[in-house]
Write a protein that holds these residues in place. Structure first.
Motif, mmCIF file in Angstrom:
data_model
loop_
_atom_site.group_PDB
_atom_site.id
_atom_site.type_symbol
_atom_site.label_atom_id
_atom_site.label_comp_id
_atom_site.label_asym_id
_atom_site.label_seq_id
_atom_site.Cartn_x
_atom_site.Cartn_y
_atom_site.Cartn_z
ATOM 1 N N ALA A 155 3.757 21.773 -19.436
ATOM 2 C CA ALA A 155 4.905 22.653 -19.205
ATOM 3 C C ALA A 155 5.684 22.861 -20.503
ATOM 4 N N GLU A 156 5.882 21.787 -21.261
ATOM 5 C CA GLU A 156 6.612 21.903 -22.525
ATOM 6 C C GLU A 156 5.871 22.798 -23.514
ATOM 7 N N SER A 157 4.560 22.655 -23.586
ATOM 8 C CA SER A 157 3.791 23.469 -24.532
ATOM 9 C C SER A 157 3.819 24.948 -24.153
ATOM 10 N N LEU A 158 4.019 25.225 -22.863
ATOM 11 C CA LEU A 158 4.115 26.614 -22.405
ATOM 12 C C LEU A 158 5.545 27.138 -22.450
ATOM 13 N N GLY A 159 6.513 26.249 -22.713
ATOM 14 C CA GLY A 159 7.914 26.654 -22.673
ATOM 15 C C GLY A 159 8.345 27.026 -21.272
ATOM 16 N N PHE A 160 7.837 26.302 -20.300
ATOM 17 C CA PHE A 160 8.048 26.621 -18.887
ATOM 18 C C PHE A 160 8.555 25.382 -18.172
ATOM 19 N N ASP A 161 9.663 25.528 -17.462
ATOM 20 C CA ASP A 161 10.214 24.427 -16.685
ATOM 21 C C ASP A 161 9.546 24.448 -15.316
ATOM 22 N N ALA A 162 8.430 23.767 -15.210
ATOM 23 C CA ALA A 162 7.624 23.808 -13.993
ATOM 24 C C ALA A 162 8.248 22.985 -12.880
ATOM 25 N N ALA A 163 8.393 23.604 -11.716
ATOM 26 C CA ALA A 163 8.765 22.841 -10.530
ATOM 27 C C ALA A 163 7.528 22.023 -10.157
ATOM 28 N N ALA A 164 7.710 20.724 -10.001
ATOM 29 C CA ALA A 164 6.567 19.867 -9.722
ATOM 30 C C ALA A 164 6.920 18.855 -8.647
ATOM 31 N N VAL A 165 5.970 18.589 -7.781
ATOM 32 C CA VAL A 165 6.081 17.535 -6.780
ATOM 33 C C VAL A 165 4.961 16.555 -7.080
ATOM 34 N N LEU A 166 5.333 15.302 -7.236
ATOM 35 C CA LEU A 166 4.358 14.270 -7.573
ATOM 36 C C LEU A 166 4.164 13.344 -6.378
ATOM 37 N N THR A 167 2.903 13.123 -6.032
ATOM 38 C CA THR A 167 2.567 12.288 -4.876
ATOM 39 C C THR A 167 1.987 10.957 -5.325
ATOM 40 N N ARG A 168 1.742 10.094 -4.354
ATOM 41 C CA ARG A 168 1.138 8.790 -4.645
ATOM 42 C C ARG A 168 -0.239 8.967 -5.274
ATOM 43 N N HIS A 169 -0.619 7.973 -6.037
ATOM 44 C CA HIS A 169 -1.930 7.950 -6.694
ATOM 45 C C HIS A 169 -2.614 6.653 -6.310
ATOM 46 N N PRO A 170 -3.897 6.623 -6.147
ATOM 47 C CA PRO A 170 -4.861 7.721 -6.239
ATOM 48 C C PRO A 170 -5.008 8.435 -4.895
ATOM 49 N N ILE A 171 -5.652 9.594 -4.945
ATOM 50 C CA ILE A 171 -5.915 10.309 -3.701
ATOM 51 C C ILE A 171 -7.413 10.374 -3.368
ATOM 52 N N GLN A 172 -8.250 10.076 -4.353
ATOM 53 C CA GLN A 172 -9.674 10.086 -4.041
ATOM 54 C C GLN A 172 -10.001 8.953 -3.075
ATOM 55 N N ASP A 173 -10.978 9.174 -2.277
ATOM 56 C CA ASP A 173 -11.457 8.207 -1.285
ATOM 57 C C ASP A 173 -10.426 7.875 -0.211
ATOM 58 N N ARG A 174 -9.428 8.716 -0.030
ATOM 59 C CA ARG A 174 -8.458 8.529 1.049
ATOM 60 C C ARG A 174 -9.022 9.127 2.331
ATOM 61 N N THR A 175 -8.650 8.538 3.445
ATOM 62 C CA THR A 175 -9.060 9.093 4.733
ATOM 63 C C THR A 175 -8.238 10.347 5.016
ATOM 64 N N ASP A 176 -8.668 11.115 5.995
ATOM 65 C CA ASP A 176 -7.906 12.299 6.388
ATOM 66 C C ASP A 176 -6.496 11.911 6.813
ATOM 67 N N ASP A 177 -6.355 10.819 7.549
ATOM 68 C CA ASP A 177 -5.037 10.373 7.994
ATOM 69 C C ASP A 177 -4.159 9.972 6.811
ATOM 70 N N GLU A 178 -4.736 9.304 5.828
ATOM 71 C CA GLU A 178 -3.973 8.922 4.635
ATOM 72 C C GLU A 178 -3.527 10.158 3.857
ATOM 73 N N MET A 179 -4.416 11.126 3.719
ATOM 74 C CA MET A 179 -4.049 12.361 3.011
ATOM 75 C C MET A 179 -2.955 13.112 3.766
ATOM 76 N N ALA A 180 -3.046 13.141 5.092
ATOM 77 C CA ALA A 180 -2.008 13.800 5.886
ATOM 78 C C ALA A 180 -0.664 13.096 5.685
ATOM 79 N N ALA A 181 -0.672 11.771 5.610
ATOM 80 C CA ALA A 181 0.568 11.020 5.390
ATOM 81 C C ALA A 181 1.156 11.329 4.010
ATOM 82 N N ILE A 182 0.309 11.436 2.990
ATOM 83 C CA ILE A 182 0.773 11.785 1.643
ATOM 84 C C ILE A 182 1.379 13.189 1.648
ATOM 85 N N ALA A 183 0.703 14.129 2.297
ATOM 86 C CA ALA A 183 1.211 15.501 2.387
ATOM 87 C C ALA A 183 2.523 15.549 3.163
#
Length: 77
Positions: A34-62
């Motif tokens: 964002a800084e290199s683009l000169g853009f103040d990006a609205a960002a939402v950061l979620t828990r990590h990691p997300i790979q190998d999560r179950t559908d229920d875990e991903m739904a909870a993160i969302a």
């Protein structure tokens, strides 16, 4: 679909609100891009990691990120 901060910057310039969503692991990369683009990006950061999560875990993160995502898109009520 995968988007970069560059993509969000581009759609915002076209008048379409956008929010970048990533895991906390990539927070510094989001900031740097964002800084290199000169853009103040609205960002939402979620828990990590997300790979190998179950559908229920991903739904909870969302679900946990939903209110912050809506707030980032529409601003204060």
């Amino acid at each position: 679909m995968s988007c970069s901060v560059h993509d969000i910057s581009d759609i915002e310039r076209r008048g379409v609100p956008g929010v970048f969503v990533s895991t906390v692991h990539f927070a510094s990369a989001v900031e740097a891009q964002a800084e290199s683009l000169g853009f103040d990006a609205a960002a939402v950061l979620t828990r990590h990691p997300i790979q190998d999560r179950t559908d229920d875990e991903m739904a909870a993160i969302a679900d946990a990120a939903f209110d912050e995502l809506v707030q980032a898109l529409v601003g204060p009520s």
